[in-house]
Design a protein around this motif. Structure first.
Motif, mmCIF file in Angstrom:
data_model
loop_
_atom_site.group_PDB
_atom_site.id
_atom_site.type_symbol
_atom_site.label_atom_id
_atom_site.label_comp_id
_atom_site.label_asym_id
_atom_site.label_seq_id
_atom_site.Cartn_x
_atom_site.Cartn_y
_atom_site.Cartn_z
ATOM 1 N N THR A 133 111.666 -78.485 -10.330
ATOM 2 C CA THR A 133 112.975 -79.040 -10.009
ATOM 3 C C THR A 133 112.893 -80.560 -10.065
ATOM 4 O O THR A 133 112.035 -81.160 -9.425
ATOM 5 C CB THR A 133 113.430 -78.602 -8.613
ATOM 6 N N ALA A 134 113.789 -81.163 -10.790
ATOM 7 C CA ALA A 134 113.771 -82.610 -10.952
ATOM 8 C C ALA A 134 114.232 -83.308 -9.672
ATOM 9 O O ALA A 134 115.005 -82.753 -8.886
ATOM 10 C CB ALA A 134 114.657 -83.018 -12.117
ATOM 11 N N ASN A 183 118.002 -82.757 -4.374
ATOM 12 C CA ASN A 183 116.563 -82.477 -4.257
ATOM 13 C C ASN A 183 115.844 -83.802 -3.997
ATOM 14 O O ASN A 183 115.189 -84.363 -4.864
ATOM 15 C CB ASN A 183 116.049 -81.825 -5.542
ATOM 16 N N SER A 184 115.982 -84.292 -2.764
ATOM 17 C CA SER A 184 115.522 -85.627 -2.427
ATOM 18 C C SER A 184 114.172 -85.611 -1.715
ATOM 19 O O SER A 184 113.676 -84.567 -1.287
ATOM 20 C CB SER A 184 116.557 -86.315 -1.523
ATOM 21 N N GLY A 224 107.829 -76.227 1.017
ATOM 22 C CA GLY A 224 107.755 -76.761 -0.333
ATOM 23 C C GLY A 224 109.084 -77.216 -0.888
ATOM 24 O O GLY A 224 109.172 -77.537 -2.084
ATOM 25 N N THR A 225 110.103 -77.295 -0.039
ATOM 26 C CA THR A 225 111.410 -77.752 -0.517
ATOM 27 C C THR A 225 111.422 -79.276 -0.620
ATOM 28 O O THR A 225 110.676 -79.974 0.059
ATOM 29 C CB THR A 225 112.525 -77.302 0.442
ATOM 30 N N GLY A 226 112.331 -79.777 -1.454
ATOM 31 C CA GLY A 226 112.440 -81.210 -1.653
ATOM 32 C C GLY A 226 111.355 -81.739 -2.563
ATOM 33 O O GLY A 226 110.593 -80.981 -3.194
#
Length: 478
Positions: free
Chosen positions: A195-196, A202-203, A212-214
């Motif tokens: 994910t870019a 997606n900061s 593992g998010t962000g």
């Protein structure tokens, strides 16, 4: 008759020298009284009207007390921080009661500066008189008036509670490694399955190592700040190496969750560096982290505040409603002469962060400086000015009227007072932990005691001689 006149002159001599003895006794008794001003008796002749052909009629002498109020005593060092002395012509303004002062309450003037803190926190000297001064407002200003005593208030240091100061300025000295590998999240186009980076969806503020998010930042600087109540908060600046040389994605966020929507960056954009590793302060505009890097700042709205209606400028974020703290603007210095934010081919590291603001602190000490400011000092390093001591000067201080307690009142001969700040207009500077000694010189007083005793004896001899002459006159008839 002349013999009777001689006897009356002798009586006036006894009266005058008795008055002189009282003056000397008063001086000797007050040799150790703080701020006492010596007095002396000065003699003047009394002349009766003379009738030609009758002979001379003795008038005698009269004594008038003269007070050397304007004479300054020697300053002596003490161990109390609330002891005050004046190096000049001023007088402390004092009152007989501490609270509920009205226009009819007497204002007295004294040089006796042995002040202590009473049970209510007021500064009171050993005679029970309370020190007056101009209050200092929250902005540190003093509303003084040279002739209005109603602006003076009794100085109270006991009402000062704890203090905290919010952070208003941050200085950074940190380096970002120029050879940092560009992460997949920052690569354009985004590789399959990755994910870019996107500050909106997606900061780096969303980064959670557990889930593992962000996007994991390449480097993050955490800055401790104090809020309006002295609470400790954290603001972080996260960096992600961009695909272009000398460019980094950057976000400002609150990792401790102290703002509304903590997973949303407070600020986001790019920072750019010059080829010699310094921050490029010419890079500005909507894509920059700060529109003007040389004047970078972060604004946080008060807890529970509603964003302003456009075109009013909205804050970068808002403190969480449950905190109940005030709005705050923090200036961030990224270009400090000591280093600032740099990009050299060295390990990414924070050399130092400099912040003002303090946590809650308790009162530890009260200091009074030479310009009369009474300052409360707290154990967190905060110093707060409470009041400024006022000094009064007079056209003719020697003509003030003495009252009990080593103080003086205004008289017709002294002229009206003029209130001044210490160090201005000849009022003199204040000396903390000092007291003004009595102006009495014992050697002078004892010498005067001897001469006064002899003069008194001589006057009594006049009466004895006149009595003998009257007796001789009465015996003529016999």
């Amino acid at each position: 008759m002349s013999i009777n006149g001689a006897m009356l002159a002798g009586v006036s001599g006894l009266t005058a020298n008795a008055a002189a003895l009282s003056t000397i006794s008063q001086n000797i008794a007050n040799v150790n009284t703080v701020g006492y001003k010596r007095a002396t008796s000065e003699f003047a002749t009394v002349v009766n009207s003379q009738t030609q052909g009758v002979g001379f009629s003795a008038g005698g002498v009269q004594a008038t007390a003269r007070h050397f109020i304007s004479q300054a005593g020697q300053l002596q060092r003490t161990t109390s921080g609330t002891d005050l002395a004046i190096a000049g012509q001023g007088f402390f303004v004092v009152t007989e009661k501490s609270e509920n002062l009205v226009n009819s309450d007497a204002r007295l003037f004294t040089r006796a500066g042995a002040f202590k803190i009473d049970d209510l926190g007021y500064l009171q000297n050993t005679a029970g008189l309370y020190l007056q001064g101009w209050p200092v407002d929250t902005d540190g200003n003093v509303a003084s008036d040279p002739s209005d005593v109603n602006r003076l208030k009794t100085i109270n240091v006991g009402s000062v509670g704890g203090a905290a100061e919010p952070t208003t300025r941050v200085g950074l000295n940190a380096n970002l490694k120029s050879s940092q590998k560009v992460s997949d999240a920052a690569t354009v186009p985004t590789p399959a399955g990755v994910t870019a980076y996107d500050p909106a969806t997606n900061s780096m503020a969303m980064w959670d190592p557990v889930t593992g998010t962000g996007v994991k930042p390449d480097f993050e600087i955490t800055i401790p700040v104090s809020d309006s109540k002295g609470g400790q908060r954290s603001i972080a600046i996260a960096f992600l190496k961009g695909p272009n040389a000398n460019e980094w994605y950057a976000e400002v966020h609150a990792p401790d969750g102290s703002v509304v929507n903590p997973n949303t960056p407070l600020k986001s954009g790019m920072v750019r560096f010059t080829q010699d590793g310094r921050l490029d302060t010419t890079f500005n505009g909507p894509t920059a982290l700060f529109p003007d890097p040389s004047q970078a700042s972060l604004t946080l709205g008060a807890s529970g505040s509603v964003p302003p209606v456009p075109p009013a400028v909205a804050p970068d974020g808002t403190w969480a409603a449950g905190l109940g703290i005030a709005a705050q603007t923090i200036a961030i210095d990224l270009t400090a002469a000591a280093g600032g934010l740099t990009q050299y081919d060295s390990t990414s590291i924070v050399q130092a962060t400099y912040t003002n603001g303090t946590a809650f602190g308790n009162l530890t000490e009260v200091k009074i400086d030479d310009t009369g400011f009474v300052t409360a000092i707290f154990d967190n390093g905060v110093m707060r000015k409470i009041a400024q001591v006022a000094l009064a000067t007079f056209p003719s201080a020697d003509n003030l009227t003495e009252v009990s307690g080593n103080a003086f009142r205004v008289s017709q001969s002294s002229g009206t007072f003029n209130l001044k700040a210490p160090g201005t207009g000849g009022a003199g500077l204040l000396g903390a932990s000092q007291l003004e000694a009595s102006t009495v010189d014992l050697s002078t007083e004892f010498t005067g005691l001897i001469t006064t005793q002899r003069a008194y004896s001589a006057s009594s001899k006049i009466i004895t001689t006149a009595d003998e002459m009257l007796a001789e006159l009465i015996n003529i008839k016999r």
